[in-house]
Design a protein around this motif. Sequence first.
Motif, PDB file in Angstrom:
ATOM      1  N   ILE A  23       0.622  -1.638  -0.043  1.00  0.00           N
ATOM      2  CA  ILE A  23      -0.208  -0.092   0.285  1.00  0.00           C
ATOM      3  C   ILE A  23       1.123   1.449  -0.056  1.00  0.00           C
ATOM      4  O   ILE A  23       0.983   2.091  -0.431  1.00  0.00           O
ATOM      5  N   SER A  24       2.393   0.961   1.393  1.00  0.00           N
ATOM      6  CA  SER A  24       2.621   2.294   1.062  1.00  0.00           C
ATOM      7  C   SER A  24       3.325   2.697  -0.172  1.00  0.00           C
ATOM      8  O   SER A  24       3.776   3.797  -0.895  1.00  0.00           O
ATOM      9  N   ARG A  25       4.449   1.637  -1.149  1.00  0.00           N
ATOM     10  CA  ARG A  25       4.439   1.275  -2.261  1.00  0.00           C
ATOM     11  C   ARG A  25       4.079   2.262  -3.530  1.00  0.00           C
ATOM     12  O   ARG A  25       4.177   3.265  -4.126  1.00  0.00           O
ATOM     13  N   TYR A  26       2.346   1.661  -3.736  1.00  0.00           N
ATOM     14  CA  TYR A  26       1.595   2.374  -4.317  1.00  0.00           C
ATOM     15  C   TYR A  26       0.892   3.940  -4.060  1.00  0.00           C
ATOM     16  O   TYR A  26       0.801   4.100  -5.337  1.00  0.00           O
ATOM     17  N   PHE A  27       0.744   3.943  -2.519  1.00  0.00           N
ATOM     18  CA  PHE A  27       0.694   5.690  -3.329  1.00  0.00           C
ATOM     19  C   PHE A  27       2.146   6.367  -3.355  1.00  0.00           C
ATOM     20  O   PHE A  27       1.169   7.399  -4.501  1.00  0.00           O
ATOM     21  N   ALA A  28       3.207   6.002  -3.958  1.00  0.00           N
ATOM     22  CA  ALA A  28       3.760   6.305  -4.017  1.00  0.00           C
ATOM     23  C   ALA A  28       4.388   6.805  -5.880  1.00  0.00           C
ATOM     24  O   ALA A  28       4.244   7.595  -6.043  1.00  0.00           O
ATOM     25  N   LEU A  29       4.176   5.377  -5.591  1.00  0.00           N
ATOM     26  CA  LEU A  29       4.182   4.681  -7.308  1.00  0.00           C
ATOM     27  C   LEU A  29       2.600   5.497  -8.337  1.00  0.00           C
ATOM     28  O   LEU A  29       2.702   6.366  -8.935  1.00  0.00           O
ATOM     29  N   ARG A  30       2.057   6.358  -7.455  1.00  0.00           N
ATOM     30  CA  ARG A  30       0.503   6.826  -8.135  1.00  0.00           C
ATOM     31  C   ARG A  30      -0.041   8.480  -7.574  1.00  0.00           C
ATOM     32  O   ARG A  30      -0.426   9.324  -7.721  1.00  0.00           O
ATOM     33  N   GLY A  31       2.056   8.552  -6.975  1.00  0.00           N
ATOM     34  CA  GLY A  31       1.924  10.115  -7.235  1.00  0.00           C
ATOM     35  C   GLY A  31       2.322  11.014  -6.250  1.00  0.00           C
ATOM     36  O   GLY A  31       1.789  12.150  -6.382  1.00  0.00           O
ATOM     37  N   CYS A  32       1.718  10.033  -5.048  1.00  0.00           N
ATOM     38  CA  CYS A  32       1.673  10.525  -3.241  1.00  0.00           C
ATOM     39  C   CYS A  32       3.290  11.490  -3.053  1.00  0.00           C
ATOM     40  O   CYS A  32       3.669  10.355  -3.201  1.00  0.00           O
TER      41      CYS A  32
END
Length: 267
Positions: A23-32
Amino acid sequence: MDPLFEQGVALITGAGSGIGQQISRYFALRGCKKVFLVDLSTKGLEETRNIINSESPATHVTLQQTDVSNNESVKEMVRKCVEVYGRIDFAANNAGIATPNIKTADMEVKMFDRTCNVNMKGIHLCHKYEIEQMLQQEPLPVYNDYRAVRGSIVDTASMCGRAVLGTLPAYNSSKHAVISLMRVDARQYAKDGIRINAVCPGFVDTPMMRSDFLSEEHIKGAKAQSPMNRFVDSTEVAKGVMFLSGSAATAVTGTDLMVDAGAMTFH
Ligand code: NAD
């Protein structure tokens, strides 16, 4: 990339392992650009930070050791996130623990207490302080066709929150409680612009599942429960959390999204 994520701050609990790491990785990958990672394990948190630093160098990462079952610890978690980043837009309350298959009469009360303290009370405490903060902050700016939202919360429940699986009196009831807390608070705070949802993973091959959650025999049976005949990947749960948190779900609140490779079709 989600434009909503690009503007906001994400806080993730249980970020040091398994589903929370993804979840942490994906928030970053999706632009956060600002992620606040929370766990009991500092080693796990550092591992997740290293992954994000190498994949998403534009994302600033802050680590916070927190016990989600402890009132003061959760209060401090929110205070620190606001001190560092000024707000919380997306909270993923994912930290949880499992119990081995034990019947009620054989279960030590302290095991029941610990499971409920982390899985159920932990969600209540996270809601309490995250919502308190979200109520105080201005919604993210509205642009294009995105609705203003004051904040989004996604709790990690389980398919065990929907059905009785194995012999898990504490785990099963704590995950039913997660869905209940999510619904109660989703109704209470919808008018304030706070959306609250849950994701319900099926069997995900993480360190939790490999520890004491299930015996080897159960693990084999677990895979067969899916009509797809497979486990769910932790990245697939993370993508469910991205949907519930993001601009595609601005009218979605109070829902429990199954990400279970169809396992619940048997129940
Ligand atoms: P995991 O054990 O790999 O990760 C859980 C993380 O939570 C760990 O890093 C741990 O240190 C942290 N944690 C535990 N207690 C904590 C506390 N008191 N305070 C702060 N952090 C704490 O497990 P996972 O499989 O990634 O599970 C994540 C969530 O998904 C849990 O809520 C779990 O119940 C749920 N879930 C998992 C599965 C599965 O099959 N793995 C299925 C359904 C639901």
